[in-house]
Write an enzyme that holds these catalytic residues in place. Sequence first.
Site, PDB file in Angstrom:
ATOM      1  N   SER A  61       0.796  -1.239   0.000  1.00 45.01           N
ATOM      2  CA  SER A  61       0.000   0.000   0.000  1.00 45.01           C
ATOM      3  C   SER A  61       0.822   1.278   0.000  1.00 45.01           C
ATOM      4  O   SER A  61       0.259   2.351  -0.212  1.00 45.01           O
ATOM      5  CB  SER A  61      -0.922   0.024   1.216  1.00 45.01           C
ATOM      6  OG  SER A  61      -2.132  -0.575   0.890  1.00 45.01           O
ATOM      7  N   LYS A  64       0.444   3.355  -2.893  1.00 49.14           N
ATOM      8  CA  LYS A  64      -0.733   4.229  -3.023  1.00 49.14           C
ATOM      9  C   LYS A  64      -0.327   5.704  -2.928  1.00 49.14           C
ATOM     10  O   LYS A  64      -0.949   6.571  -3.534  1.00 49.14           O
ATOM     11  CB  LYS A  64      -1.774   3.896  -1.948  1.00 49.14           C
ATOM     12  CG  LYS A  64      -2.387   2.490  -2.133  1.00 49.14           C
ATOM     13  CD  LYS A  64      -3.323   2.136  -1.003  1.00 49.14           C
ATOM     14  CE  LYS A  64      -4.209   0.937  -1.274  1.00 49.14           C
ATOM     15  NZ  LYS A  64      -3.738  -0.361  -0.894  1.00 49.14           N
ATOM     16  N   TYR A 189      -2.726  -2.241 -10.449  1.00 46.89           N
ATOM     17  CA  TYR A 189      -2.717  -2.172  -8.976  1.00 46.89           C
ATOM     18  C   TYR A 189      -1.893  -3.319  -8.385  1.00 46.89           C
ATOM     19  O   TYR A 189      -1.033  -3.108  -7.523  1.00 46.89           O
ATOM     20  CB  TYR A 189      -4.172  -2.208  -8.473  1.00 46.89           C
ATOM     21  CG  TYR A 189      -4.291  -2.280  -6.973  1.00 46.89           C
ATOM     22  CD1 TYR A 189      -4.095  -1.144  -6.185  1.00 46.89           C
ATOM     23  CD2 TYR A 189      -4.583  -3.482  -6.333  1.00 46.89           C
ATOM     24  CE1 TYR A 189      -4.188  -1.211  -4.803  1.00 46.89           C
ATOM     25  CE2 TYR A 189      -4.677  -3.556  -4.955  1.00 46.89           C
ATOM     26  CZ  TYR A 189      -4.479  -2.426  -4.192  1.00 46.89           C
ATOM     27  OH  TYR A 189      -4.567  -2.494  -2.821  1.00 46.89           O
ATOM     28  N   TYR A 240      -4.473   3.354   7.780  1.00 46.34           N
ATOM     29  CA  TYR A 240      -5.815   2.750   7.743  1.00 46.34           C
ATOM     30  C   TYR A 240      -6.650   3.254   8.916  1.00 46.34           C
ATOM     31  O   TYR A 240      -6.557   4.426   9.279  1.00 46.34           O
ATOM     32  CB  TYR A 240      -5.745   1.206   7.777  1.00 46.34           C
ATOM     33  CG  TYR A 240      -4.725   0.595   6.879  1.00 46.34           C
ATOM     34  CD1 TYR A 240      -4.801   0.760   5.498  1.00 46.34           C
ATOM     35  CD2 TYR A 240      -3.687  -0.174   7.379  1.00 46.34           C
ATOM     36  CE1 TYR A 240      -3.874   0.169   4.658  1.00 46.34           C
ATOM     37  CE2 TYR A 240      -2.762  -0.767   6.542  1.00 46.34           C
ATOM     38  CZ  TYR A 240      -2.858  -0.582   5.181  1.00 46.34           C
ATOM     39  OH  TYR A 240      -1.940  -1.157   4.372  1.00 46.34           O
ATOM     40  N   VAL A 258       0.899  -3.914   3.776  1.00 51.19           N
ATOM     41  CA  VAL A 258       0.817  -5.224   4.422  1.00 51.19           C
ATOM     42  C   VAL A 258       2.080  -6.083   4.202  1.00 51.19           C
ATOM     43  O   VAL A 258       2.201  -7.163   4.767  1.00 51.19           O
ATOM     44  CB  VAL A 258      -0.451  -6.023   4.008  1.00 51.19           C
ATOM     45  CG1 VAL A 258      -1.707  -5.341   4.514  1.00 51.19           C
ATOM     46  CG2 VAL A 258      -0.497  -6.256   2.509  1.00 51.19           C
TER      47      VAL A 258
END
Length: 304
Positions: A61, A64, A189, A240, A258
């Site tokens: 992530s 991102k 992705y 998160y 993760v």
Amino acid sequence: MRELLHSLIEKNKYWTQYGNVATYIPELSNSNPDALGICTMDIDGKIYCEGDYNTKFTIQSISKVASFMCALKDNDINKLYSKISCAPTSDGFNSIVNLETKNSHKPLNPMINSGAIATISMVYGLTANDKFNRIHEFIKEVTGNNNLKINYNVYQSEKNTGDRNRALAYFMKSTGIINEDVEDILDVYFKLCSLEVTCKDIAHMSLVLASDGILPNKKRLLSKHICKTVKAIMTTCGMYDGSGDFAVSVGIPAKSGVGGGIAAVVPKKMGIGVFGPALDKKGNSIGGIKLLEDLSERLDLSIF
Ligand code: GLU
């Protein structure tokens, strides 16, 4: 500084036993749960690395952040906000619930899976492959590592099991948030999440944000305004549904993945990259957070 980092790694390895490596992407379950490493790069060029800082792991992530930077470079901000909100969430990183229940059907923010998939669709590129190449090239620049490669085992593992992400993406196609072929966008992705990095790479990315968009070679990569936006979203959404706790206990903009990485930014001072694949219940590196808590306390890093 080296001694401090060494002692904090030794102290906080203790916490790794209370976390678990991610298993929902089967290939990630091969990671060593005891690993813990850190790299710090300060704005004057000093670099310190300790522990398992040389171990490669997948960026997950943390990519991102880079996709969001590219989307901000390529789009008018209002156009971007017409597709993606910038609201924190108390739901998990792969939650689908808000896509249906919120009137706009927009993903809540670019740091969760739905938001990142929508972000990738906003990045310039005529084909999905163009979008991947654009973001991949950008990540090479922002990490200062021209050799960033996909870990194809992780990529395949994620592609084979990524049905939750498929659900998010197909839902967003049905509501007009994304218009492209869903499998093509997901492929970008999955590839981005599977790029292999070390603590040094993500510390470098954080350093660029800490420097308001300037690379160590003094070239401007991003505008100050983009960096301000990205750091604000990292602060409120980057960990998160653990972002609030992290703001209190560490107090700096950060993004976790993760794979066990955390990229953390100390504005105007330092970029930090941490790696510890044993995760807490929210999907954040358990030892990594404890390490950053101590470092923030010892060096008085909190922005608040
Ligand atoms: N590739 C992971 C997924 O889509 C990224 C999740 C994360 O690092 O938070 O589930």
